[in-house]
Design a protein around this motif. Sequence first.
Motif, PDB file in Angstrom:
ATOM      1  N   VAL A   1      -6.910   2.296   8.589  1.00  0.00           N
ATOM      2  CA  VAL A   1      -7.531   1.762   7.372  1.00  0.00           C
ATOM      3  C   VAL A   1      -7.415   0.252   7.415  1.00  0.00           C
ATOM      4  O   VAL A   1      -6.315  -0.295   7.571  1.00  0.00           O
ATOM      5  N   ASP A   2      -8.547  -0.434   7.311  1.00  0.00           N
ATOM      6  CA  ASP A   2      -8.510  -1.894   7.299  1.00  0.00           C
ATOM      7  C   ASP A   2      -8.333  -2.383   5.867  1.00  0.00           C
ATOM      8  O   ASP A   2      -9.038  -1.929   4.964  1.00  0.00           O
ATOM      9  N   THR A   3      -7.399  -3.283   5.656  1.00  0.00           N
ATOM     10  CA  THR A   3      -7.067  -3.725   4.296  1.00  0.00           C
ATOM     11  C   THR A   3      -7.609  -5.116   3.981  1.00  0.00           C
ATOM     12  O   THR A   3      -7.396  -5.608   2.873  1.00  0.00           O
TER      13      THR A   3
ATOM     14  N   GLN B   1      -7.390   0.445  -3.422  1.00  0.00           N
ATOM     15  CA  GLN B   1      -8.490   0.970  -2.589  1.00  0.00           C
ATOM     16  C   GLN B   1      -7.964   1.417  -1.227  1.00  0.00           C
ATOM     17  O   GLN B   1      -8.342   2.468  -0.706  1.00  0.00           O
ATOM     18  N   ALA B   2      -7.106   0.607  -0.636  1.00  0.00           N
ATOM     19  CA  ALA B   2      -6.552   0.962   0.678  1.00  0.00           C
ATOM     20  C   ALA B   2      -5.737   2.253   0.563  1.00  0.00           C
ATOM     21  O   ALA B   2      -5.857   3.160   1.393  1.00  0.00           O
TER      22      ALA B   2
ATOM     23  N   VAL C   1       0.846  -1.197   0.000  1.00  0.00           N
ATOM     24  CA  VAL C   1       0.000   0.000   0.000  1.00  0.00           C
ATOM     25  C   VAL C   1       0.886   1.253   0.000  1.00  0.00           C
ATOM     26  O   VAL C   1       0.579   2.247  -0.666  1.00  0.00           O
TER      27      VAL C   1
ATOM     28  N   ARG D   1      -9.906  -4.918   1.063  1.00  0.00           N
ATOM     29  CA  ARG D   1      -9.619  -3.864   0.084  1.00  0.00           C
ATOM     30  C   ARG D   1      -8.403  -4.244  -0.759  1.00  0.00           C
ATOM     31  O   ARG D   1      -7.457  -4.829  -0.249  1.00  0.00           O
TER      32      ARG D   1
ATOM     33  N   ALA E   1      -5.614  -5.711   9.452  1.00  0.00           N
ATOM     34  CA  ALA E   1      -6.147  -6.801   8.625  1.00  0.00           C
ATOM     35  C   ALA E   1      -6.582  -7.922   9.561  1.00  0.00           C
ATOM     36  O   ALA E   1      -6.040  -8.049  10.673  1.00  0.00           O
TER      37      ALA E   1
ATOM     38  N   LEU F   1      -2.491   0.386   9.361  1.00  0.00           N
ATOM     39  CA  LEU F   1      -3.173  -0.562   8.488  1.00  0.00           C
ATOM     40  C   LEU F   1      -3.491  -1.795   9.316  1.00  0.00           C
ATOM     41  O   LEU F   1      -2.604  -2.351   9.974  1.00  0.00           O
TER      42      LEU F   1
ATOM     43  N   VAL G   1      -5.959   5.893   2.560  1.00  0.00           N
ATOM     44  CA  VAL G   1      -4.823   6.440   3.305  1.00  0.00           C
ATOM     45  C   VAL G   1      -4.496   7.850   2.808  1.00  0.00           C
ATOM     46  O   VAL G   1      -4.321   8.784   3.604  1.00  0.00           O
TER      47      VAL G   1
END
Length: 179
Positions: free
Chosen positions: A156-158, A165-166, A24, A161, A109, A107, A170
């Motif tokens: 931001v949760d990945t 998108q992630a 990312v 995504r 997950a 980030l 961000v």
Amino acid sequence: MGGEKRAVRNLVLIGFMGAGKSTVGRVCASKLGFAFRDSDMALEARLGCAVAEYFAREGEAAFREQERAIIAELAAGANQVISTGGGAILDSQNAERLRANGFVVLLTASTQAILRRVGDARTRPLLAGTADPKARVEELLATRLPRYRETADAIVDTSERSPLQAAEGVVAAFRAARG
Ligand code: S3P
């Protein structure tokens, strides 16, 4: 973590192994026209060997010392996306330095996504040699997530995504903070 003097010169990505920091981070750097820096890659260039090899040979304390020196150098720059190793901001000096000069995005997950992405655990010294990687990830996450969260300006949760998108999430948070 309020009250300290802040400047938003860098975008800093923190989070657990497999959360997508490097992937990312590269996309964010190209979107912002920033340089991409990865603390593990910078360390490997300096040490002349893989992180896993250094960890195995010199131990975690020696690795953390080298990591602290690299983070101090990276944090002092500007217009960079800095992707940090998953343990870097657990050190309060590292966290302070990165926050003093940058906007910090965590980030996250799911455990499932982490296990799927980490794949070959041999390159991840903290997971190597464990019979039950899932339990190990859960155990580490339980202690680390609160620390990650208190250091982050945005999350931001990945899990569901794509890297693009992630990165969009961000970069939007970063731009809003820069004003
Ligand atoms: C670590 C994560 C690794 C690397 C080292 C220690 C950690 O980086 O710095 O193996 O403590 O979580 P990634 O998060 O890039 O895998």
